[in-house]
Design a protein around this motif. Structure first.
Motif, PDB file in Angstrom:
ATOM      1  N   MET A 142       0.857  -1.182   0.000  1.00  0.00           N
ATOM      2  CA  MET A 142       0.000   0.000   0.000  1.00  0.00           C
ATOM      3  C   MET A 142       0.898   1.238   0.000  1.00  0.00           C
ATOM      4  O   MET A 142       1.893   1.304   0.703  1.00  0.00           O
ATOM      5  N   GLU A 143       0.502   2.187  -0.796  1.00  0.00           N
ATOM      6  CA  GLU A 143       1.273   3.421  -0.861  1.00  0.00           C
ATOM      7  C   GLU A 143       1.202   4.158   0.467  1.00  0.00           C
ATOM      8  O   GLU A 143       0.196   4.105   1.177  1.00  0.00           O
ATOM      9  N   ARG A 144       2.252   4.880   0.783  1.00  0.00           N
ATOM     10  CA  ARG A 144       2.349   5.554   2.077  1.00  0.00           C
ATOM     11  C   ARG A 144       1.300   6.648   2.257  1.00  0.00           C
ATOM     12  O   ARG A 144       0.812   6.868   3.358  1.00  0.00           O
ATOM     13  N   ASP A 145       0.934   7.353   1.194  1.00  0.00           N
ATOM     14  CA  ASP A 145      -0.077   8.406   1.324  1.00  0.00           C
ATOM     15  C   ASP A 145      -1.461   7.813   1.587  1.00  0.00           C
ATOM     16  O   ASP A 145      -2.242   8.359   2.367  1.00  0.00           O
ATOM     17  N   VAL A 146      -1.749   6.668   0.998  1.00  0.00           N
ATOM     18  CA  VAL A 146      -3.017   5.973   1.261  1.00  0.00           C
ATOM     19  C   VAL A 146      -3.022   5.452   2.700  1.00  0.00           C
ATOM     20  O   VAL A 146      -4.029   5.552   3.410  1.00  0.00           O
ATOM     21  N   GLN A 147      -1.883   4.944   3.146  1.00  0.00           N
ATOM     22  CA  GLN A 147      -1.776   4.466   4.520  1.00  0.00           C
ATOM     23  C   GLN A 147      -1.972   5.613   5.506  1.00  0.00           C
ATOM     24  O   GLN A 147      -2.574   5.444   6.561  1.00  0.00           O
ATOM     25  N   LEU A 148      -1.488   6.801   5.159  1.00  0.00           N
ATOM     26  CA  LEU A 148      -1.695   7.985   5.998  1.00  0.00           C
ATOM     27  C   LEU A 148      -3.186   8.226   6.225  1.00  0.00           C
ATOM     28  O   LEU A 148      -3.628   8.452   7.345  1.00  0.00           O
ATOM     29  N   VAL A 149      -3.964   8.154   5.159  1.00  0.00           N
ATOM     30  CA  VAL A 149      -5.410   8.365   5.265  1.00  0.00           C
ATOM     31  C   VAL A 149      -6.034   7.295   6.153  1.00  0.00           C
ATOM     32  O   VAL A 149      -6.803   7.603   7.070  1.00  0.00           O
ATOM     33  N   ARG A 150      -5.696   6.063   5.909  1.00  0.00           N
ATOM     34  CA  ARG A 150      -6.264   4.956   6.698  1.00  0.00           C
ATOM     35  C   ARG A 150      -5.874   5.081   8.178  1.00  0.00           C
ATOM     36  O   ARG A 150      -6.704   4.876   9.060  1.00  0.00           O
ATOM     37  N   ASP A 151      -4.632   5.444   8.447  1.00  0.00           N
ATOM     38  CA  ASP A 151      -4.176   5.602   9.836  1.00  0.00           C
ATOM     39  C   ASP A 151      -4.868   6.781  10.508  1.00  0.00           C
ATOM     40  O   ASP A 151      -5.179   6.720  11.701  1.00  0.00           O
ATOM     41  N   LEU A 152      -5.109   7.842   9.773  1.00  0.00           N
ATOM     42  CA  LEU A 152      -5.814   8.996  10.324  1.00  0.00           C
ATOM     43  C   LEU A 152      -7.230   8.612  10.748  1.00  0.00           C
ATOM     44  O   LEU A 152      -7.691   8.985  11.826  1.00  0.00           O
ATOM     45  N   VAL A 153      -7.899   7.851   9.921  1.00  0.00           N
ATOM     46  CA  VAL A 153      -9.272   7.424  10.234  1.00  0.00           C
ATOM     47  C   VAL A 153      -9.289   6.530  11.477  1.00  0.00           C
ATOM     48  O   VAL A 153     -10.213   6.625  12.287  1.00  0.00           O
ATOM     49  N   VAL A 154      -8.274   5.721  11.653  1.00  0.00           N
ATOM     50  CA  VAL A 154      -8.177   4.890  12.855  1.00  0.00           C
ATOM     51  C   VAL A 154      -7.908   5.776  14.077  1.00  0.00           C
ATOM     52  O   VAL A 154      -8.522   5.605  15.127  1.00  0.00           O
ATOM     53  N   ALA A 155      -7.009   6.738  13.930  1.00  0.00           N
ATOM     54  CA  ALA A 155      -6.645   7.614  15.047  1.00  0.00           C
ATOM     55  C   ALA A 155      -7.780   8.562  15.427  1.00  0.00           C
ATOM     56  O   ALA A 155      -7.953   8.888  16.597  1.00  0.00           O
ATOM     57  N   GLU A 156      -8.538   9.003  14.444  1.00  0.00           N
ATOM     58  CA  GLU A 156      -9.635   9.948  14.676  1.00  0.00           C
ATOM     59  C   GLU A 156     -10.883   9.389  14.006  1.00  0.00           C
ATOM     60  O   GLU A 156     -11.162   9.668  12.838  1.00  0.00           O
ATOM     61  N   PRO A 157     -11.636   8.557  14.733  1.00  0.00           N
ATOM     62  CA  PRO A 157     -12.819   7.898  14.162  1.00  0.00           C
ATOM     63  C   PRO A 157     -13.882   8.863  13.633  1.00  0.00           C
ATOM     64  O   PRO A 157     -14.734   8.457  12.848  1.00  0.00           O
ATOM     65  N   GLY A 158     -13.821  10.115  14.009  1.00  0.00           N
ATOM     66  CA  GLY A 158     -14.775  11.084  13.486  1.00  0.00           C
ATOM     67  C   GLY A 158     -14.682  11.265  11.975  1.00  0.00           C
ATOM     68  O   GLY A 158     -15.599  11.789  11.349  1.00  0.00           O
ATOM     69  N   PHE A 159     -13.598  10.809  11.384  1.00  0.00           N
ATOM     70  CA  PHE A 159     -13.433  10.901   9.925  1.00  0.00           C
ATOM     71  C   PHE A 159     -13.995   9.691   9.183  1.00  0.00           C
ATOM     72  O   PHE A 159     -13.952   9.650   7.958  1.00  0.00           O
ATOM     73  N   GLU A 160     -14.511   8.700   9.901  1.00  0.00           N
ATOM     74  CA  GLU A 160     -14.988   7.475   9.252  1.00  0.00           C
ATOM     75  C   GLU A 160     -16.078   7.738   8.210  1.00  0.00           C
ATOM     76  O   GLU A 160     -16.041   7.177   7.119  1.00  0.00           O
ATOM     77  N   GLY A 161     -17.038   8.574   8.549  1.00  0.00           N
ATOM     78  CA  GLY A 161     -18.120   8.866   7.609  1.00  0.00           C
ATOM     79  C   GLY A 161     -17.609   9.522   6.340  1.00  0.00           C
ATOM     80  O   GLY A 161     -17.992   9.142   5.228  1.00  0.00           O
ATOM     81  N   ALA A 162     -16.721  10.490   6.496  1.00  0.00           N
ATOM     82  CA  ALA A 162     -16.133  11.162   5.328  1.00  0.00           C
ATOM     83  C   ALA A 162     -15.307  10.180   4.513  1.00  0.00           C
ATOM     84  O   ALA A 162     -15.338  10.201   3.277  1.00  0.00           O
ATOM     85  N   PHE A 163     -14.594   9.303   5.198  1.00  0.00           N
ATOM     86  CA  PHE A 163     -13.777   8.305   4.512  1.00  0.00           C
ATOM     87  C   PHE A 163     -14.654   7.352   3.705  1.00  0.00           C
ATOM     88  O   PHE A 163     -14.379   7.088   2.529  1.00  0.00           O
ATOM     89  N   ASP A 164     -15.708   6.846   4.322  1.00  0.00           N
ATOM     90  CA  ASP A 164     -16.605   5.924   3.623  1.00  0.00           C
ATOM     91  C   ASP A 164     -17.224   6.577   2.394  1.00  0.00           C
ATOM     92  O   ASP A 164     -17.293   5.969   1.322  1.00  0.00           O
ATOM     93  N   ALA A 165     -17.672   7.814   2.540  1.00  0.00           N
ATOM     94  CA  ALA A 165     -18.255   8.537   1.403  1.00  0.00           C
ATOM     95  C   ALA A 165     -17.201   8.772   0.326  1.00  0.00           C
ATOM     96  O   ALA A 165     -17.483   8.632  -0.871  1.00  0.00           O
ATOM     97  N   HIS A 166     -16.007   9.112   0.742  1.00  0.00           N
ATOM     98  CA  HIS A 166     -14.918   9.357  -0.207  1.00  0.00           C
ATOM     99  C   HIS A 166     -14.606   8.094  -1.016  1.00  0.00           C
ATOM    100  O   HIS A 166     -14.516   8.146  -2.242  1.00  0.00           O
ATOM    101  N   VAL A 167     -14.449   6.968  -0.328  1.00  0.00           N
ATOM    102  CA  VAL A 167     -14.123   5.717  -1.011  1.00  0.00           C
ATOM    103  C   VAL A 167     -15.247   5.338  -1.968  1.00  0.00           C
ATOM    104  O   VAL A 167     -14.997   4.919  -3.103  1.00  0.00           O
ATOM    105  N   PHE A 168     -16.498   5.524  -1.558  1.00  0.00           N
ATOM    106  CA  PHE A 168     -17.632   5.210  -2.421  1.00  0.00           C
ATOM    107  C   PHE A 168     -17.634   6.117  -3.657  1.00  0.00           C
ATOM    108  O   PHE A 168     -17.763   5.638  -4.780  1.00  0.00           O
ATOM    109  N   ASN A 169     -17.470   7.422  -3.437  1.00  0.00           N
ATOM    110  CA  ASN A 169     -17.542   8.386  -4.541  1.00  0.00           C
ATOM    111  C   ASN A 169     -16.343   8.329  -5.478  1.00  0.00           C
ATOM    112  O   ASN A 169     -16.473   8.587  -6.671  1.00  0.00           O
ATOM    113  N   GLU A 170     -15.177   8.022  -4.930  1.00  0.00           N
ATOM    114  CA  GLU A 170     -13.946   8.038  -5.732  1.00  0.00           C
ATOM    115  C   GLU A 170     -13.512   6.644  -6.166  1.00  0.00           C
ATOM    116  O   GLU A 170     -12.497   6.505  -6.838  1.00  0.00           O
ATOM    117  N   ASP A 171     -14.243   5.625  -5.715  1.00  0.00           N
ATOM    118  CA  ASP A 171     -13.908   4.231  -6.036  1.00  0.00           C
ATOM    119  C   ASP A 171     -12.499   3.880  -5.565  1.00  0.00           C
ATOM    120  O   ASP A 171     -11.747   3.211  -6.259  1.00  0.00           O
TER     121      ASP A 171
END
Length: 116
Positions: A1-30
């Motif tokens: 996994m690329e390091r910038d993608v891992q940064l996003v995933r680690d941020l969502v784990v560290a700050e669960p408040g971003f989970e909704g935005a992350f889920d929407a982002h992954v859905f919208n951006e595939d």
């Protein structure tokens, strides 16, 4: 996994408040597009600083400072261009958030936006 993608995933784990935005982002951006996702991170971090309760801006800044200090080029690029550069300008609400950046991000912010 690329390091910038891992940064996003680690941020969502560290700050669960971003989970909704992350889920929407992954859905919208595939998938995960770190620079695009960080637009939401900036908006939510500023909103939290101004009194929002979806995420904790302190936790986000602390996490990003720790990641930035690791000096991984892909991570530094995302944090610099898609977070620091997009923080509010001096005439915008939330600009004083920059006063709370850690030392590494603060130095980088001063270098890329010397006028604030």
């Amino acid at each position: 996994m690329e390091r910038d993608v891992q940064l996003v995933r680690d941020l969502v784990v560290a700050e669960p408040g971003f989970e909704g935005a992350f889920d929407a982002h992954v859905f919208n951006e595939d998938g995960v597009l770190p620079h695009v996702f960080f637009w939401d991170v900036v908006q939510e971090t500023v909103a939290s600083f101004l009194g929002g309760d979806k995420t904790d801006w302190r936790l986000t800044l602390r996490f990003l400072e720790e990641q930035f200090r690791l000096d991984v080029p892909e991570v530094a690029q995302v944090v610099t261009t898609s977070f620091l550069f997009n923080l509010p300008w001096p005439d915008q609400p939330g600009h004083s958030l920059v006063d709370h950046l850690g030392p590494t991000m603060s130095a980088r912010f001063a270098a890329i936006r010397p006028s604030g």
